[in-house]
Design a protein around this motif. Sequence first.
Motif, PDB file in Angstrom:
ATOM      1  N   ILE A 102       0.583  10.811  -0.578  1.00  0.00           N
ATOM      2  CA  ILE A 102      -0.002   9.972  -1.708  1.00  0.00           C
ATOM      3  C   ILE A 102      -0.911  10.873  -2.697  1.00  0.00           C
ATOM      4  O   ILE A 102      -0.834  10.840  -3.887  1.00  0.00           O
ATOM      5  CB  ILE A 102      -1.038   8.885  -1.201  1.00  0.00           C
ATOM      6  N   VAL A 103      -1.565  11.949  -1.954  1.00  0.00           N
ATOM      7  CA  VAL A 103      -2.216  12.760  -2.957  1.00  0.00           C
ATOM      8  C   VAL A 103      -1.475  13.615  -3.593  1.00  0.00           C
ATOM      9  O   VAL A 103      -1.885  13.811  -4.849  1.00  0.00           O
ATOM     10  CB  VAL A 103      -3.247  13.730  -1.718  1.00  0.00           C
ATOM     11  N   ASP A 104      -0.263  14.028  -3.112  1.00  0.00           N
ATOM     12  CA  ASP A 104       0.512  14.867  -3.841  1.00  0.00           C
ATOM     13  C   ASP A 104       1.147  14.185  -5.006  1.00  0.00           C
ATOM     14  O   ASP A 104       1.194  14.581  -6.191  1.00  0.00           O
ATOM     15  CB  ASP A 104       1.610  15.471  -2.968  1.00  0.00           C
ATOM     16  N   ARG A 105       1.321  12.935  -4.752  1.00  0.00           N
ATOM     17  CA  ARG A 105       1.940  12.095  -5.840  1.00  0.00           C
ATOM     18  C   ARG A 105       0.976  11.925  -7.014  1.00  0.00           C
ATOM     19  O   ARG A 105       0.924  11.794  -8.239  1.00  0.00           O
ATOM     20  CB  ARG A 105       2.291  10.833  -5.325  1.00  0.00           C
ATOM     21  N   ALA A 106      -0.335  11.762  -6.571  1.00  0.00           N
ATOM     22  CA  ALA A 106      -1.677  11.495  -7.525  1.00  0.00           C
ATOM     23  C   ALA A 106      -1.638  12.814  -8.500  1.00  0.00           C
ATOM     24  O   ALA A 106      -1.931  12.758  -9.536  1.00  0.00           O
ATOM     25  CB  ALA A 106      -2.732  11.204  -6.844  1.00  0.00           C
ATOM     26  N   ARG A 107      -1.451  13.883  -7.889  1.00  0.00           N
ATOM     27  CA  ARG A 107      -1.520  15.219  -8.733  1.00  0.00           C
ATOM     28  C   ARG A 107      -0.516  15.285  -9.678  1.00  0.00           C
ATOM     29  O   ARG A 107      -0.557  15.923 -10.526  1.00  0.00           O
ATOM     30  CB  ARG A 107      -1.629  16.298  -7.915  1.00  0.00           C
ATOM     31  N   PRO A 133       3.296   6.956 -14.917  1.00  0.00           N
ATOM     32  CA  PRO A 133       3.128   5.619 -14.908  1.00  0.00           C
ATOM     33  C   PRO A 133       3.807   4.830 -13.701  1.00  0.00           C
ATOM     34  O   PRO A 133       4.915   5.299 -13.252  1.00  0.00           O
ATOM     35  CB  PRO A 133       4.089   5.344 -16.232  1.00  0.00           C
ATOM     36  N   HIS A 134       3.098   3.872 -13.207  1.00  0.00           N
ATOM     37  CA  HIS A 134       3.512   3.213 -12.187  1.00  0.00           C
ATOM     38  C   HIS A 134       3.117   1.810 -12.254  1.00  0.00           C
ATOM     39  O   HIS A 134       2.251   1.474 -12.887  1.00  0.00           O
ATOM     40  CB  HIS A 134       3.173   3.813 -10.844  1.00  0.00           C
ATOM     41  N   HIS A 135       3.745   0.695 -11.559  1.00  0.00           N
ATOM     42  CA  HIS A 135       3.467  -0.521 -11.577  1.00  0.00           C
ATOM     43  C   HIS A 135       4.040  -1.116 -10.284  1.00  0.00           C
ATOM     44  O   HIS A 135       5.480  -0.898 -10.182  1.00  0.00           O
ATOM     45  CB  HIS A 135       4.157  -1.172 -12.871  1.00  0.00           C
TER      46      HIS A 135
END
Length: 245
Positions: free
Chosen positions: A177-182, A186-188
């Motif tokens: 999750i942290v890697d994706r945040a870096r 855009p996400h929904h």
Amino acid sequence: TMNWSDQTCQIHDVASGHQPTLQQSINYFAPEARDNIQNAMEAAMRTGRTWDLELPLVTAMNRRIWVRTAGEAEYQDGKRVRLVGIFQDISQRRKLEDEVRKKNILMQNILNNLPVGLSVFDSQLNLQIDNQLFRTLLDLPDSLFEGNTTRFESIIRFNAERGEYGDTDREASIQNIVDRARQARPHHFQRARADGHTLEIRGAPMPNGGFVTTYADVTDLARATRAAQEASRSKSQFVANMSHE
């Protein structure tokens, strides 16, 4: 005996060379500030303790300003013989700080009255802005927001420890999750929480890095959608059964 410099006289709106008594110099301070400066000067004379205060002052021309006053005792042969102090007009700085403070209060009031939860993380994944609804919808404790910085990973780790992401490898889930945040994109999506509520989560990256996310409680809508889908499936099954019969 008081001795004021020309600059000190200018700050007080009096002519150069003005030499007030000690009490007169204290009386220039606003009434609510006089005890503060008097106690500070008395402590300096009694114990040698320094002072550095920001206090309101009313000049001889009745202008209310803010000054920084600092001072210390001066020694001679081991004895305190005089106090030496400075005055600095800090009215402009205090005005700017007051404007910033008012804008921050206004911004926080706006954020807290939004119909959705909101969080903003910078490029280092540090929380910059959030509102109360964000904390309420995600059921986040105040302890997560103590201190100067709240990190995205701290929130994700808290969620993982209470089972928000299932029974998968906890550390692997957190890191993923942290890697994706870096690499914010855009996400929904909708997320069903353990308490039965469904959140609609929308996020988007910011130009200088980091991302902004909104959270909306769509529990009732999600239930209505599921009920409609179930009704549609039941209808289709009924029609199919009737056709077969």
